[in-house]
Design a protein around this motif. Structure first.
Motif, PDB file in Angstrom:
ATOM      1  N   ALA A 117       0.959  98.770  14.748  1.00 30.27           N
ATOM      2  CA  ALA A 117       2.077  98.328  13.909  1.00 30.27           C
ATOM      3  C   ALA A 117       2.887  97.315  14.693  1.00 30.27           C
ATOM      4  CB  ALA A 117       2.946  99.506  13.482  1.00 30.27           C
ATOM      5  N   GLY A 118       3.728  96.589  13.978  1.00 28.26           N
ATOM      6  CA  GLY A 118       4.545  95.565  14.611  1.00 28.26           C
ATOM      7  C   GLY A 118       3.873  94.211  14.550  1.00 28.26           C
ATOM      8  N   ASP A 119       4.617  93.192  14.883  1.00 34.75           N
ATOM      9  CA  ASP A 119       4.153  91.809  14.820  1.00 34.75           C
ATOM     10  C   ASP A 119       3.128  91.545  15.929  1.00 34.75           C
ATOM     11  OD1 ASP A 119       3.811  89.079  14.791  1.00 34.75           O
ATOM     12  OD2 ASP A 119       5.944  88.598  14.732  1.00 34.75           O
ATOM     13  N   PRO A 120       1.884  91.190  15.583  1.00 31.92           N
ATOM     14  CA  PRO A 120       0.877  90.923  16.615  1.00 31.92           C
ATOM     15  C   PRO A 120       1.239  89.759  17.532  1.00 31.92           C
ATOM     16  CG  PRO A 120      -0.169  91.267  14.481  1.00 31.92           C
ATOM     17  CD  PRO A 120       1.306  91.163  14.224  1.00 31.92           C
ATOM     18  N   GLN A 121       2.210  88.947  17.150  1.00 27.18           N
ATOM     19  CA  GLN A 121       2.634  87.846  18.007  1.00 27.18           C
ATOM     20  C   GLN A 121       3.639  88.290  19.070  1.00 27.18           C
ATOM     21  OE1 GLN A 121       1.028  84.934  17.690  1.00 27.18           O
ATOM     22  NE2 GLN A 121      -0.105  86.070  16.104  1.00 27.18           N
ATOM     23  N   ARG A 122       4.119  89.506  18.975  1.00 19.99           N
ATOM     24  CA  ARG A 122       5.091  90.006  19.946  1.00 19.99           C
ATOM     25  C   ARG A 122       4.373  90.648  21.127  1.00 19.99           C
ATOM     26  NH1 ARG A 122      10.900  91.310  17.702  1.00 19.99           N
ATOM     27  NH2 ARG A 122      10.963  89.753  16.033  1.00 19.99           N
ATOM     28  N   PRO A 123       5.100  90.919  22.233  1.00 18.08           N
ATOM     29  CA  PRO A 123       4.449  91.523  23.402  1.00 18.08           C
ATOM     30  C   PRO A 123       3.760  92.840  23.036  1.00 18.08           C
ATOM     31  CG  PRO A 123       6.628  90.727  23.988  1.00 18.08           C
ATOM     32  CD  PRO A 123       6.513  90.595  22.494  1.00 18.08           C
ATOM     33  N   PRO A 124       2.512  93.043  23.476  1.00 15.60           N
ATOM     34  CA  PRO A 124       1.793  94.271  23.135  1.00 15.60           C
ATOM     35  C   PRO A 124       2.194  95.451  24.022  1.00 15.60           C
ATOM     36  CG  PRO A 124       0.365  92.793  24.356  1.00 15.60           C
ATOM     37  CD  PRO A 124       1.654  92.059  24.170  1.00 15.60           C
ATOM     38  N   VAL A 125       2.340  96.607  23.393  1.00  9.09           N
ATOM     39  CA  VAL A 125       2.628  97.866  24.071  1.00  9.09           C
ATOM     40  C   VAL A 125       1.543  98.859  23.679  1.00  9.09           C
ATOM     41  CG1 VAL A 125       4.185  99.837  24.218  1.00  9.09           C
ATOM     42  CG2 VAL A 125       5.117  97.515  24.209  1.00  9.09           C
ATOM     43  N   LEU A 126       0.854  99.384  24.687  1.00  8.28           N
ATOM     44  CA  LEU A 126      -0.171 100.408  24.445  1.00  8.28           C
ATOM     45  C   LEU A 126       0.414 101.758  24.811  1.00  8.28           C
ATOM     46  CD1 LEU A 126      -3.091 101.116  23.714  1.00  8.28           C
ATOM     47  CD2 LEU A 126      -3.723 100.662  26.083  1.00  8.28           C
ATOM     48  N   MET A 127       0.571 102.621  23.807  1.00  7.39           N
ATOM     49  CA  MET A 127       1.112 103.953  24.038  1.00  7.39           C
ATOM     50  C   MET A 127      -0.026 104.897  24.383  1.00  7.39           C
ATOM     51  SD  MET A 127       4.385 104.832  21.862  1.00  7.39           S
ATOM     52  CE  MET A 127       4.572 106.002  23.173  1.00  7.39           C
ATOM     53  N   VAL A 128       0.042 105.488  25.579  1.00  7.19           N
ATOM     54  CA  VAL A 128      -0.984 106.430  26.030  1.00  7.19           C
ATOM     55  C   VAL A 128      -0.377 107.818  25.919  1.00  7.19           C
ATOM     56  CG1 VAL A 128      -2.711 106.872  27.784  1.00  7.19           C
ATOM     57  CG2 VAL A 128      -1.596 104.628  27.697  1.00  7.19           C
ATOM     58  N   ARG A 185     -10.675  95.083  22.094  1.00  9.15           N
ATOM     59  CA  ARG A 185     -10.905  95.068  20.635  1.00  9.15           C
ATOM     60  C   ARG A 185      -9.827  94.291  19.903  1.00  9.15           C
ATOM     61  NH1 ARG A 185     -11.148  94.486  16.154  1.00  9.15           N
ATOM     62  NH2 ARG A 185     -12.101  95.712  14.482  1.00  9.15           N
ATOM     63  N   PHE A 186      -8.594  94.338  20.406  1.00  8.89           N
ATOM     64  CA  PHE A 186      -7.501  93.627  19.746  1.00  8.89           C
ATOM     65  C   PHE A 186      -7.287  92.227  20.344  1.00  8.89           C
ATOM     66  CE2 PHE A 186      -6.732  97.850  18.247  1.00  8.89           C
ATOM     67  CZ  PHE A 186      -6.095  97.689  17.022  1.00  8.89           C
ATOM     68  N   GLY A 187      -8.180  91.808  21.229  1.00  6.21           N
ATOM     69  CA  GLY A 187      -8.097  90.468  21.786  1.00  6.21           C
ATOM     70  C   GLY A 187      -6.906  90.252  22.694  1.00  6.21           C
ATOM     71  N   LEU A 188      -6.514  91.278  23.434  1.00  3.63           N
ATOM     72  CA  LEU A 188      -5.322  91.214  24.276  1.00  3.63           C
ATOM     73  C   LEU A 188      -5.711  91.118  25.744  1.00  3.63           C
ATOM     74  CD1 LEU A 188      -3.268  94.013  22.479  1.00  3.63           C
ATOM     75  CD2 LEU A 188      -2.949  91.540  22.255  1.00  3.63           C
ATOM     76  N   ARG A 189      -5.147  90.136  26.424  1.00  6.39           N
ATOM     77  CA  ARG A 189      -5.428  89.972  27.851  1.00  6.39           C
ATOM     78  C   ARG A 189      -4.656  90.982  28.679  1.00  6.39           C
ATOM     79  NH1 ARG A 189      -3.302  87.112  32.147  1.00  6.39           N
ATOM     80  NH2 ARG A 189      -1.594  86.355  30.835  1.00  6.39           N
ATOM     81  N   ARG A 190      -3.391  91.242  28.287  1.00  6.90           N
ATOM     82  CA  ARG A 190      -2.516  92.150  29.028  1.00  6.90           C
ATOM     83  C   ARG A 190      -1.684  92.949  28.037  1.00  6.90           C
ATOM     84  NH1 ARG A 190      -0.996  90.806  34.320  1.00  6.90           N
ATOM     85  NH2 ARG A 190       1.198  91.268  33.944  1.00  6.90           N
ATOM     86  N   ALA A 191      -1.164  94.088  28.502  1.00  7.89           N
ATOM     87  CA  ALA A 191      -0.248  94.890  27.683  1.00  7.89           C
ATOM     88  C   ALA A 191       0.632  95.724  28.592  1.00  7.89           C
ATOM     89  CB  ALA A 191      -1.021  95.787  26.720  1.00  7.89           C
ATOM     90  N   HIS A 192       1.776  96.124  28.078  1.00  7.08           N
ATOM     91  CA  HIS A 192       2.625  97.115  28.726  1.00  7.08           C
ATOM     92  C   HIS A 192       2.063  98.495  28.386  1.00  7.08           C
ATOM     93  CE1 HIS A 192       5.825  94.138  29.591  1.00  7.08           C
ATOM     94  NE2 HIS A 192       5.438  93.598  28.449  1.00  7.08           N
ATOM     95  N   LEU A 193       1.904  99.368  29.373  1.00  7.74           N
ATOM     96  CA  LEU A 193       1.399 100.722  29.141  1.00  7.74           C
ATOM     97  C   LEU A 193       2.538 101.720  29.243  1.00  7.74           C
ATOM     98  CD1 LEU A 193      -1.980 100.854  31.120  1.00  7.74           C
ATOM     99  CD2 LEU A 193      -1.490  99.895  28.855  1.00  7.74           C
ATOM    100  N   ILE A 194       2.685 102.553  28.220  1.00  6.96           N
ATOM    101  CA  ILE A 194       3.655 103.647  28.227  1.00  6.96           C
ATOM    102  C   ILE A 194       2.868 104.944  28.188  1.00  6.96           C
ATOM    103  CG2 ILE A 194       5.525 104.795  26.982  1.00  6.96           C
ATOM    104  CD1 ILE A 194       6.451 102.117  25.974  1.00  6.96           C
TER     105      ILE A 194
END
Length: 397
Positions: A117-128, A185-194
């Motif tokens: 959810a959220g705007d795919p153009q915004r910084p990605p956050v991966l919730m673990v 899969r989502f084409g993301l180079r980097r993400a913030h991990l929580i």
């Protein structure tokens, strides 16, 4: 309030557990009209229908959990004429509608249902999230964070989409690799991990193995093992011992199933019990969960922390009797420049109530609004001096 709205929402929330419990699943219901309508309502919602029973039936542990959640005597079914509208409204508000599901297939064939959810153009956050928990357990966190970020919430391998015949790797390296598979899969180079609870362990392992893929780490009430640097609570020790037994074989899992179920029900917040007990639903599901979560709980993190320089926030509390706070302190002390936040109260189960101040802290950290300073590794993890706020809660300047 529209009659039946609360019941429809509760049935959708109960869906993950109802889908894995062997039928028949009984629930208390003294109202004949609601009992008569229940199967029809479940069919519209695409949820397995529980069997309503009146009186003081001798219900099992999961049947009591579901009876409490549905509360059929207080939440009557809608009139037949209103069913279609009530169902449509419930679906529209539900987690699975607001968060788009994508099934991510890993290199070894595991399938990870992942909600975004959220705007795919915004910084990605991966919730673990905690191992084996339905994605909707992190709903409060994901809702708040998706206002500002592109949020992804994957579910654990072998426990959701690929229930039949799963034989994949259950170690921490494979589970941490799943996080990178989601990014790919989502084409993301980097993400913030929580990372929450055991998810914090996987976040650290992923950051250690692929630091270029992790923008920041946020580790909340982590279930950490650092040998003699991190004592375990009684809960951790007992759970780890029982999980080791259940992981050995289907027969052993069946033998300890009731004990582990009752242990978790004894600590689960009532309004979350239908979610946090999910991996305990059957002996086979429990066996897989114990292999996956047992690997997380038994992994010494020290080799993965060595040299880790990822921007990191570590959160625990003074009185966490579930995951020992000393583990979080030891992790923070080993990550140069990390920040440690020690709240007065809380544990990894209360985290899922998504208290506004905590989720706002996570959002501020991801956004770079929490300064880390330039401390040496020996100084890392010291508590930042608190700023007085409402109720005396600690926040960062």
């Amino acid at each position: 309030m529209t009659p039946g709205r609360d019941l429809a929402a509760a049935l959708l929330a109960a869906g993950p557990l109802l889908r894995v419990l062997p039928p028949p699943v009984r629930v208390r219901c003294a109202d004949p009209a609601t009992a008569a309508a229940l199967a029809r309502l479940c069919d519209r919602l695409d949820v397995p229908a529980p069997v309503p029973v009146a009186g003081a039936a001798d219900l099992g542990s999961f049947e009591r959990v579901l009876s409490g959640l549905l509360d059929l005597d207080a939440n009557p079914a809608p009139p037949p004429a209103d069913e279609a509208r009530v169902v449509a409204e419930a679906r529209e508000r539900d987690f699975t509608r607001r968060f788009r599901r994508t099934d991510v297939r890993t290199g070894d064939g595991a399938v990870l249902p992942t909600y975004a959810a959220g705007d795919p153009q915004r910084p990605p956050v991966l919730m673990v999230s905690a191992c084996g928990m339905p994605a909707r357990l992190a709903e409060g966190w994901a809702d708040r964070l998706s206002r500002d970020f592109h949020v992804l919430v994957p579910e654990t391998r072998g426990l959701f989409a690929d229930l039949d015949g799963f034989s994949g790797d259950t170690g921490v390296v494979a589970q941490a690799g799943d996080l990178l598979a989601v990014l790919d899969r989502f084409g993301l180079r980097r993400a913030h991990l929580i990372g929450l609870c055991g998810g914090a362990v996987l976040a650290v392992v992923a950051a250690a193995r692929a630091p270029e893929r992790v923008s920041s780490l946020s580790l909340w009430h982590g279930d950490f093992d650092l040998g003699d640097e991190s004592p375990k609570t009684d809960h951790q020790q007992n759970l780890q011992a029982l999980m080791a037994m259940a992981a050995r074989s289907p027969q052993q899992a069946a033998a300890v199933h009731a004990v582990l179920t009752n242990t978790m029900l004894g600590v689960a917040p009532p309004r979350l019990a239908h979610l946090v007990t999910y991996p305990y639903a059957t002996p086979e599901l429990l066996r897989r969960y114990c292999r996956l979560n047992g690997a997380i709980m038994g992994t010494d993190l020290r080799p993965y922390l060595a040299g880790l320089t990822t921007r990191t926030l570590v959160v625990t509390s003074e009185d966490d009797h579930t995951a020992h706070p000393a583990g979080s302190r030891a992790v923070a002390a080993r990550i140069g420049g990390s920040v440690l936040h020690v709240a007065g109260h809380g544990d990894h189960l209360s985290l899922f109530h998504a208290e506004e101040s905590l989720v706002d802290l996570a959002a501020r950290f991801v956004a770079g609004e929490v300064a880390l300073g330039t401390r040496s590794p020996a100084e890392a993890g010291r508590r930042v001096p608190p700023v007085p706020t409402r109720g005396g809660e600690e926040v960062f300047p």
